[in-house]
Write a protein that holds these residues in place. Structure first.
Motif, PDB file in Angstrom:
ATOM      1  N   UNK A  38       0.784  -1.173   0.001  1.00 24.55           N
ATOM      2  CA  UNK A  38       0.134   0.111  -0.097  1.00 24.55           C
ATOM      3  C   UNK A  38       0.851   1.287  -0.139  1.00 24.55           C
ATOM      4  N   UNK A  39       0.556   2.274  -0.913  1.00 23.28           N
ATOM      5  CA  UNK A  39       1.648   3.436  -1.252  1.00 23.28           C
ATOM      6  C   UNK A  39       2.575   3.414  -1.846  1.00 23.28           C
ATOM      7  N   UNK A  40       2.936   2.172  -2.623  1.00 19.37           N
ATOM      8  CA  UNK A  40       4.122   2.282  -3.349  1.00 19.37           C
ATOM      9  C   UNK A  40       3.771   2.540  -4.669  1.00 19.37           C
ATOM     10  N   UNK A  41       4.464   3.389  -5.430  1.00 15.99           N
ATOM     11  CA  UNK A  41       4.238   3.897  -6.949  1.00 15.99           C
ATOM     12  C   UNK A  41       4.738   2.612  -7.934  1.00 15.99           C
ATOM     13  N   UNK A  42       3.959   2.793  -9.082  1.00 15.92           N
ATOM     14  CA  UNK A  42       4.413   1.715  -9.911  1.00 15.92           C
ATOM     15  C   UNK A  42       5.991   1.968 -10.174  1.00 15.92           C
ATOM     16  N   UNK A  43       6.457   3.179 -10.454  1.00 11.97           N
ATOM     17  CA  UNK A  43       7.968   3.414 -10.519  1.00 11.97           C
ATOM     18  C   UNK A  43       8.876   2.878  -9.506  1.00 11.97           C
ATOM     19  N   UNK A  44       8.280   3.136  -8.209  1.00 10.44           N
ATOM     20  CA  UNK A  44       9.232   2.758  -7.110  1.00 10.44           C
ATOM     21  C   UNK A  44       9.260   1.257  -6.975  1.00 10.44           C
ATOM     22  N   UNK A  45       8.137   0.455  -7.230  1.00  5.22           N
ATOM     23  CA  UNK A  45       8.065  -0.958  -7.157  1.00  5.22           C
ATOM     24  C   UNK A  45       8.872  -1.537  -8.276  1.00  5.22           C
TER      25      UNK A  45
END
Length: 118
Positions: A38-45
């Motif tokens: 929860x809260x992770x952006x697509x880019x960060x993941x």
């Protein structure tokens, strides 16, 4: 500088620790990981998973289906870090209230006067 410092920085990263925890119970697709973190952006993941794959902690398997299916899974090396991360999660859960209380006391304290060095 310690040669393992970059590895410690990577493993101690919030999203790395959470991604490894999410993969502990078996392979996951990207969308499933995104929902669990929860809260992770697509880019960060994406960046986190690439780092884990590059460092040998995660494998990425692409299945030739339509649409393509991609799964991420911990390697033996990745599974070996789950125990220390679980211990850290356990510590955080046991001590969260104490840390929150200490933060509140600190944040509500009178500011200290600066001390000049001699």
């Amino acid at each position: 500088m310690c040669p393992c410092r970059d590895l410690l920085d990577m493993v101690a990263s919030k999203w790395t620790a959470l991604a490894i925890g999410a993969l502990e119970d078996g392979p996951k697709r990207f969308g499933e990981l995104k929902r669990r973190l929860d809260g992770v952006s697509q880019k960060m993941l994406t960046q986190t998973l690439r780092t884990l794959e590059r460092d040998g902690l995660v494998t990425r398997t692409v299945y030739p289906t339509v649409p393509l299916r991609v799964e991420y899974e911990l390697t033996a090396l990745g599974r070996s870090v789950t125990e220390p991360l679980a211990a850290l999660r356990s510590w955080a859960q046991r001590n969260y209230e104490s840390v929150a209380e200490a933060r509140e006391i600190f944040d509500n304290a009178e500011p200290l006067e600066p001390v000049t060095a001699r």
